[in-house]
Design a protein around this motif. Structure first.
Motif, mmCIF file in Angstrom:
data_model
loop_
_atom_site.group_PDB
_atom_site.id
_atom_site.type_symbol
_atom_site.label_atom_id
_atom_site.label_comp_id
_atom_site.label_asym_id
_atom_site.label_seq_id
_atom_site.Cartn_x
_atom_site.Cartn_y
_atom_site.Cartn_z
ATOM 1 N N THR A 32 48.055 106.916 23.289
ATOM 2 C CA THR A 32 49.306 107.930 23.285
ATOM 3 C C THR A 32 49.514 107.974 21.787
ATOM 4 O O THR A 32 49.087 107.084 20.794
ATOM 5 N N ALA A 33 49.917 109.145 21.450
ATOM 6 C CA ALA A 33 50.618 109.426 20.001
ATOM 7 C C ALA A 33 51.960 108.819 19.926
ATOM 8 O O ALA A 33 52.849 108.834 21.179
ATOM 9 N N ILE A 34 52.538 108.188 18.861
ATOM 10 C CA ILE A 34 53.616 108.062 18.859
ATOM 11 C C ILE A 34 54.403 108.863 17.837
ATOM 12 O O ILE A 34 54.250 108.781 16.531
ATOM 13 N N THR A 35 54.977 109.895 18.140
ATOM 14 C CA THR A 35 55.499 110.759 17.335
ATOM 15 C C THR A 35 56.773 111.678 18.002
ATOM 16 O O THR A 35 56.866 111.731 19.084
ATOM 17 N N GLY A 89 44.382 119.774 28.100
ATOM 18 C CA GLY A 89 45.263 120.030 29.358
ATOM 19 C C GLY A 89 46.368 119.013 29.374
ATOM 20 O O GLY A 89 47.193 119.200 30.093
ATOM 21 N N ILE A 90 46.146 117.964 28.816
ATOM 22 C CA ILE A 90 47.212 116.860 28.790
ATOM 23 C C ILE A 90 47.571 116.352 27.539
ATOM 24 O O ILE A 90 46.664 116.053 26.768
ATOM 25 N N HIS A 91 48.723 115.773 27.026
ATOM 26 C CA HIS A 91 49.237 115.799 25.908
ATOM 27 C C HIS A 91 50.124 114.328 26.168
ATOM 28 O O HIS A 91 51.195 114.447 26.988
ATOM 29 N N TYR A 92 49.789 113.036 25.715
ATOM 30 C CA TYR A 92 50.659 111.915 25.666
ATOM 31 C C TYR A 92 51.535 111.572 24.462
ATOM 32 O O TYR A 92 50.970 111.701 23.198
ATOM 33 N N ARG A 93 52.945 111.427 24.573
ATOM 34 C CA ARG A 93 53.550 111.113 23.365
ATOM 35 C C ARG A 93 54.552 110.080 23.717
ATOM 36 O O ARG A 93 55.359 110.154 24.813
ATOM 37 N N MET A 94 54.814 109.397 22.810
ATOM 38 C CA MET A 94 55.931 108.069 22.912
ATOM 39 C C MET A 94 56.831 108.396 21.717
ATOM 40 O O MET A 94 56.372 108.508 20.416
ATOM 41 N N VAL A 125 45.180 110.224 20.933
ATOM 42 C CA VAL A 125 45.865 110.031 19.617
ATOM 43 C C VAL A 125 46.063 111.061 18.845
ATOM 44 O O VAL A 125 47.067 110.964 18.369
ATOM 45 N N LEU A 126 45.341 112.267 18.991
ATOM 46 C CA LEU A 126 45.730 113.519 18.355
ATOM 47 C C LEU A 126 46.306 114.701 19.273
ATOM 48 O O LEU A 126 46.130 115.617 18.973
ATOM 49 N N ASP A 127 46.711 114.452 20.419
ATOM 50 C CA ASP A 127 47.302 115.024 21.448
ATOM 51 C C ASP A 127 48.450 115.937 20.655
ATOM 52 O O ASP A 127 48.602 117.345 21.052
ATOM 53 N N THR A 154 51.935 108.210 13.999
ATOM 54 C CA THR A 154 51.426 107.379 14.739
ATOM 55 C C THR A 154 50.789 106.170 13.958
ATOM 56 O O THR A 154 51.418 104.792 14.004
ATOM 57 N N LEU A 155 50.117 106.601 12.861
ATOM 58 C CA LEU A 155 49.694 105.467 12.224
ATOM 59 C C LEU A 155 50.632 104.783 11.093
ATOM 60 O O LEU A 155 50.826 103.700 11.024
ATOM 61 N N ALA A 156 51.668 105.535 10.750
ATOM 62 C CA ALA A 156 53.010 104.994 10.070
ATOM 63 C C ALA A 156 53.841 104.359 10.749
ATOM 64 O O ALA A 156 54.374 103.123 10.598
#
Length: 432
Positions: free
Chosen positions: A135-138, A148-153, A176-178, A187-189
């Motif tokens: 998932t992306a953290i953003t 089609g699908i995008h994950y985000r926390m 990770v680049l959704d 996400t990295l930061a």
């Protein structure tokens, strides 16, 4: 390795379901927040006690998909808008789970989703803990176009990861680049600020290829290298370059790709290092191990470039192999996801995950033991599997393992111990 693959692919992995229509009290064992130095020092001491002085025990798991429905259950959910064909609100995945297994006590604590896994991790006390964070953290709100699908926390929910005291999150995967390059940067930061190392993605190619160098208790390093393939649903445009952020993208795996990866590893390796090569490969469903995957894993081991091949992408676990005394996890399956309300895919199911505790020789990385602990997601929380689910997973791993000369035997503390029947192999130990 310095030139990313340029072949185009479909946005989602072959065989992956694109949307829901295709398949029409929590006990906290650890608190949220990143650990300070004192806590990590205590963990390292525990890690030394979990194995003999000439061994290290490492916790490995597959996909931790803490976005979407999981994120909505946490204390600081992201904006729930989705861009999927049938589901437009991430809260629907939370509601789907509740319809199947009962109410989720949202907002839940940061440690909630880990459930019984936290007690098992505390008991085994592995020296290091590694998962594939899918998932992306953003907070960025521009999804990758056409996907089609995008994950985000939400970044404020990073305690969901530090609650499990993770040492490394692998990021070379198809989510990770959704939310674009800005989403990757955040996400990295966020992970860096939380004290969690990363591998497989970066602001440019050299960062994406660089390993996470993790200190081992008593001295030495474990290097985690991470790669993804297009067959797992990673768009070719996500490949990191000398001037563009992205993931470490491989051509399809085989002996030639293994040679490229081995050369990259040699450029970073120091005497005494132990190496894990983590790879996101293949489709989401199916039990057949592609010939190229086996050739890639075997060649990496034969070249001395990997002590463990840590594979993931399939939503369910795949059989385990031991090649020349080294561990090959072809697919660890999902550990944490929001799929419990979606149902099965034929005979396959995605609500079962595994904790893999691999004990390795410090001297040469050979596998001393592997304990597999199955868990099941219910109410978005990991707990013991139901008897039928437990038997299904045991059968899947046992039948598939016959081809590889591996079988499962019960472990006295629960789960299974891998028994290796590789010709000429030494017996594996009793495990942690």
């Amino acid at each position: 390795m310095r030139s990313p693959s340029s072949r185009g692919i479909a946005e989602e992995a072959p065989g992956a379901y694109k949307d829901v229509a295709e398949v029409v009290d929590a006990t906290d064992a650890a608190g949220p927040g990143a650990q300070g130095g004192e806590g990590r020092a205590a963990d390292l001491h525990q890690g030394m006690s979990a194995a003999t002085a000439d061994e290290i025990t490492v916790f490995l798991a597959g996909d931790a998909m803490t976005g979407r429905g999981i994120d909505q259950a946490l204390a600081q959910p992201s904006s729930p808008e989705l861009h999927e064909s049938y589901v437009r609100d991430a809260r629907e995945y939370l509601r789907l789970a509740e319809r199947i297994n009962g109410a989720v006590p949202a907002p839940v604590s940061a440690a909630y989703v880990w459930g019984d896994a936290l007690a098992e991790l505390a008991r085994v006390a592995p020296a290091l803990r590694i998962v594939n964070l899918e998932t992306a953290i953003t907070t960025h709100d521009r999804p990758w176009p056409g996907k089609g699908i995008h994950y985000r926390m939400h970044p404020a929910n990073v305690g969901c990861l530090t609650a499990a005291r993770l040492d490394c999150c692998v990021l070379a995967n198809n989510h990770v680049l959704d939310w674009g390059h800005d989403g990757l940067a955040q996400t990295l930061a966020t992970l860096r600020q939380a004290g969690i190392r990363t591998a497989g993605a970066g602001a440019r190619l050299d960062e994406a290829l660089a390993p996470a160098a993790l200190a081992l208790p008593g001295g030495g390093r474990l290097l985690v290298f991470a790669f993804a393939t297009e067959s797992s649903g990673v768009p070719a445009a996500w490949a990191a370059t000398a001037r563009r952020a992205g993931v470490a993208l491989l051509p399809e795996p085989g002996e030639a790709a293994a040679g490229e990866v081995a050369a990259e590893i040699a450029a970073h390796r120091q005497a005494g290092d132990r190496m894990i090569v983590s790879i996101h490969w293949g489709g989401n469903w199916g039990t057949r191990i592609p010939r190229g995957h086996r050739a890639f894993a075997h060649r990496l081991i034969e070249l001395g470039a990997a002590d463990v091949v840590h594979g993931h992408s399939s939503h369910h676990p795949l059989p385990v192999e031991v090649h020349r005394g080294r561990l090959v996890l072809y697919g660890c399956g999902d550990l944490i996801n929001d799929y419990e309300g979606i149902g099965t895919r034929g005979d396959l199911r995605s609500d079962l995950g595994c904790l893999y505790f691999a004990t390795l020789s410090r001297a040469d990385g050979a596998l001393r033991s592997l304990r597999i602990v199955p868990l099941q997601m219910r109410r978005l929380r990991l707990g013991p599997p139901e008897p039928g689910a437990h038997d299904w997973l045991r059968q899947l791993l046992s039948i598939g393992g016959r081809e590889f000369g591996t079988r499962l035997q019960p472990h006295p503390d629960g789960g299974w111990l891998l028994a290796n029947q590789e010709p000429g192999a030494a017996p594996l130990g009793p495990g942690s």
